[in-house]
Write a protein that holds these residues in place. Structure first.
Motif, PDB file in Angstrom:
ATOM      1  N   GLU A  54       0.824  -1.211   0.117  1.00  0.00           N
ATOM      2  CA  GLU A  54       0.039  -0.117  -0.038  1.00  0.00           C
ATOM      3  C   GLU A  54       0.873   1.246   0.012  1.00  0.00           C
ATOM      4  O   GLU A  54       0.485   2.245  -0.599  1.00  0.00           O
ATOM      5  N   ALA A  55       2.014   1.369   0.707  1.00  0.00           N
ATOM      6  CA  ALA A  55       3.004   2.342   0.597  1.00  0.00           C
ATOM      7  C   ALA A  55       3.471   2.715  -0.728  1.00  0.00           C
ATOM      8  O   ALA A  55       3.865   3.777  -0.918  1.00  0.00           O
ATOM      9  N   LEU A  56       3.773   1.593  -1.447  1.00  0.00           N
ATOM     10  CA  LEU A  56       4.400   1.937  -2.710  1.00  0.00           C
ATOM     11  C   LEU A  56       3.234   2.137  -4.031  1.00  0.00           C
ATOM     12  O   LEU A  56       3.391   2.524  -4.660  1.00  0.00           O
ATOM     13  N   ALA A  57       1.860   1.645  -3.604  1.00  0.00           N
ATOM     14  CA  ALA A  57       0.883   2.062  -4.408  1.00  0.00           C
ATOM     15  C   ALA A  57      -0.360   2.576  -3.585  1.00  0.00           C
ATOM     16  O   ALA A  57      -1.373   1.866  -3.728  1.00  0.00           O
ATOM     17  N   PRO A  58      -0.230   3.589  -3.295  1.00  0.00           N
ATOM     18  CA  PRO A  58      -1.452   4.262  -2.343  1.00  0.00           C
ATOM     19  C   PRO A  58      -2.607   4.522  -3.281  1.00  0.00           C
ATOM     20  O   PRO A  58      -2.522   5.133  -4.337  1.00  0.00           O
ATOM     21  N   GLY A  59      -3.794   4.107  -2.653  1.00  0.00           N
ATOM     22  CA  GLY A  59      -4.993   4.500  -3.388  1.00  0.00           C
ATOM     23  C   GLY A  59      -5.223   3.337  -4.126  1.00  0.00           C
ATOM     24  O   GLY A  59      -6.644   3.385  -4.778  1.00  0.00           O
ATOM     25  N   VAL A  60      -4.414   2.287  -4.355  1.00  0.00           N
ATOM     26  CA  VAL A  60      -4.887   1.213  -5.267  1.00  0.00           C
ATOM     27  C   VAL A  60      -5.709   0.124  -4.511  1.00  0.00           C
ATOM     28  O   VAL A  60      -5.232  -0.405  -3.423  1.00  0.00           O
ATOM     29  N   PRO A  61      -6.831  -0.372  -4.837  1.00  0.00           N
ATOM     30  CA  PRO A  61      -7.503  -1.423  -4.216  1.00  0.00           C
ATOM     31  C   PRO A  61      -6.685  -2.571  -4.172  1.00  0.00           C
ATOM     32  O   PRO A  61      -5.989  -3.286  -5.220  1.00  0.00           O
ATOM     33  N   LEU A  62      -6.626  -3.250  -3.120  1.00  0.00           N
ATOM     34  CA  LEU A  62      -5.620  -4.408  -3.181  1.00  0.00           C
ATOM     35  C   LEU A  62      -6.610  -5.747  -2.579  1.00  0.00           C
ATOM     36  O   LEU A  62      -7.209  -5.671  -1.779  1.00  0.00           O
ATOM     37  N   TYR A  63      -6.031  -6.862  -3.458  1.00  0.00           N
ATOM     38  CA  TYR A  63      -6.602  -8.125  -2.862  1.00  0.00           C
ATOM     39  C   TYR A  63      -5.604  -9.351  -2.665  1.00  0.00           C
ATOM     40  O   TYR A  63      -5.043 -10.236  -3.412  1.00  0.00           O
ATOM     41  N   PRO A  64      -5.332  -9.239  -1.413  1.00  0.00           N
ATOM     42  CA  PRO A  64      -4.336 -10.394  -0.920  1.00  0.00           C
ATOM     43  C   PRO A  64      -4.712 -11.857  -1.281  1.00  0.00           C
ATOM     44  O   PRO A  64      -5.944 -12.092  -0.999  1.00  0.00           O
ATOM     45  N   LEU A  65      -3.819 -12.661  -1.616  1.00  0.00           N
ATOM     46  CA  LEU A  65      -4.015 -14.104  -1.948  1.00  0.00           C
ATOM     47  C   LEU A  65      -3.265 -14.892  -0.921  1.00  0.00           C
ATOM     48  O   LEU A  65      -2.370 -14.569  -0.657  1.00  0.00           O
ATOM     49  N   LEU A  66      -4.236 -15.850  -0.111  1.00  0.00           N
ATOM     50  CA  LEU A  66      -3.788 -16.693   1.082  1.00  0.00           C
ATOM     51  C   LEU A  66      -3.174 -17.745   0.377  1.00  0.00           C
ATOM     52  O   LEU A  66      -4.191 -18.613  -0.160  1.00  0.00           O
ATOM     53  N   GLU A  67      -2.112 -18.082   0.329  1.00  0.00           N
ATOM     54  CA  GLU A  67      -1.717 -19.601  -0.196  1.00  0.00           C
ATOM     55  C   GLU A  67      -0.807 -20.442   0.553  1.00  0.00           C
ATOM     56  O   GLU A  67      -0.066 -21.227  -0.067  1.00  0.00           O
ATOM     57  N   SER A  68      -0.806 -20.313   1.810  1.00  0.00           N
ATOM     58  CA  SER A  68      -0.122 -21.099   2.643  1.00  0.00           C
ATOM     59  C   SER A  68      -0.810 -21.355   4.214  1.00  0.00           C
ATOM     60  O   SER A  68      -1.949 -20.424   4.526  1.00  0.00           O
ATOM     61  N   ALA A  69      -0.348 -22.190   5.155  1.00  0.00           N
ATOM     62  CA  ALA A  69      -0.924 -22.497   6.308  1.00  0.00           C
ATOM     63  C   ALA A  69      -0.619 -21.103   6.923  1.00  0.00           C
ATOM     64  O   ALA A  69      -1.510 -20.591   7.989  1.00  0.00           O
ATOM     65  N   LEU A  70       0.420 -20.615   6.973  1.00  0.00           N
ATOM     66  CA  LEU A  70       0.596 -19.507   7.715  1.00  0.00           C
ATOM     67  C   LEU A  70      -0.234 -18.196   7.429  1.00  0.00           C
ATOM     68  O   LEU A  70      -0.896 -17.427   8.337  1.00  0.00           O
ATOM     69  N   ALA A  71      -0.666 -18.386   6.000  1.00  0.00           N
ATOM     70  CA  ALA A  71      -1.442 -17.056   5.613  1.00  0.00           C
ATOM     71  C   ALA A  71      -2.778 -17.370   6.273  1.00  0.00           C
ATOM     72  O   ALA A  71      -3.615 -16.244   6.556  1.00  0.00           O
ATOM     73  N   ILE A  72      -3.209 -18.675   6.302  1.00  0.00           N
ATOM     74  CA  ILE A  72      -4.681 -18.965   6.697  1.00  0.00           C
ATOM     75  C   ILE A  72      -4.769 -18.709   8.182  1.00  0.00           C
ATOM     76  O   ILE A  72      -5.733 -17.965   8.844  1.00  0.00           O
ATOM     77  N   GLU A  73      -3.761 -18.704   8.901  1.00  0.00           N
ATOM     78  CA  GLU A  73      -3.664 -18.552  10.562  1.00  0.00           C
ATOM     79  C   GLU A  73      -3.679 -16.943  10.543  1.00  0.00           C
ATOM     80  O   GLU A  73      -4.139 -16.922  11.697  1.00  0.00           O
ATOM     81  N   HIS A  74      -3.361 -16.318   9.743  1.00  0.00           N
ATOM     82  CA  HIS A  74      -3.332 -14.958   9.871  1.00  0.00           C
ATOM     83  C   HIS A  74      -4.454 -14.073   8.874  1.00  0.00           C
ATOM     84  O   HIS A  74      -4.502 -12.941   8.719  1.00  0.00           O
TER      85      HIS A  74
END
Length: 273
Positions: free
Chosen positions: A106-126
């Protein structure tokens, strides 16, 4: 009357094939996702980035009435090159594991809508912390191919809990329901249909595709049926005629939660991009 737009079909296309990207814009997909990550060979990354930047600078693509174009970025160079271009409607962020990564993009691309992709067990936990990391996050989704590999999952049953987890995280963060990940067999339309029906039961809404032939199947699977629309209309009619909880003549119980569900059904049925 049509309601607010709800995107149900999201078509992935490789970023190093701009002619295919332009063709995809007329495919009927609600959103086109230009892929600069897995779909592009390492020696084609730079070309894919420049071709995508050119596309997103085109006044036709930047027209507010045009099909929204998202980009699945590969790294910081992609983010920096594409941020601020008029035709960019969103960035899909692969392999996100922590909220801090979202803040960095977001700091590199302020104002751009973001869509994180969760692709690991750690991502699911968070999942919830990622979904609520910043107001720029407009949605989260699974990257199921990588997640399967990370978890050692073979069948779809092993993905039910992660799918439900992102549904809950998105709802808790005030986001739209997550979109399903791609169905990799483009010829197996009956399998796609069944998988979409199962995903809809879990609370997912819409699906990414890798071939235009998948789009009509996805659209029909997530759009309410005529019977569902009729049932929802009956519920709302009954709620307007009599306040409070009640039982319909056919035995269906109606209360505030049932009415809210019926309203969502009709909203989706009436929605058109």
């Amino acid at each position: 009357m049509s309601g607010p737009a709800i995107a149900l079909t999201w078509l992935y296309v490789p970023g190093d094939r701009p002619e295919v990207v332009r063709k995809a814009l007329g495919s009927g997909a609600d959103v086109v996702i230009v892929d600069l990550e897995d779909a592009v060979a390492p020696d084609r990354k730079e070309y894919a980035r420049s071709a995508t930047a050119e596309l997103l600078s085109d006044p036709v693509t930047a027209d507010p009435m045009a099909v929204p174009v998202h980009v699945r970025v590969h790294g910081e160079d992609d983010v920096r090159a594409l941020a601020g271009l008029p035709g960019l409607s969103g960035m899909r962020l692969p392999k996100i594991t922590h909220a801090a990564s979202v803040h960095h993009v977001e700091a590199l691309a302020p104002g751009v809508p973001l869509y994180p992709l969760l692709e690991s067990a750690l991502a699911i936990e968070h999942a919830y912390s990622i979904a609520g990391a910043h107001h720029a996050v407009r949605g989260i989704a699974l990257g199921e191919a990588d997640l399967r590999a990370d978890l050692g999952v073979r069948g779809d049953a092993g993905l039910d809990w992660p799918r439900s987890r992102v549904v809950i995280a998105a709802r808790a963060a005030g986001l739209d329901p997550p979109v399903m990940s791609v169905y990799p067999d483009v010829r197996d339309l009956s399998g796609l249909r069944a998988s979409c029906a199962h995903g809809r039961d879990l609370g997912l809404l819409g699906r990414a595709a890798i071939h235009p032939r998948q789009l009509p199947v996805i659209e029909r699977a997530f759009r309410p049926t005529a019977r569902e629309v009729e049932a929802a209309e009956q519920i709302l009619e009954a709620s307007r005629a009599q306040a409070g909880a009640q039982a319909l003549p056919d035995g269906r119980f109606v209360d505030a939660a049932v009415v809210a569900s019926a309203e969502r059904t009709l909203s989706l049925a009436r929605s058109r991009r």
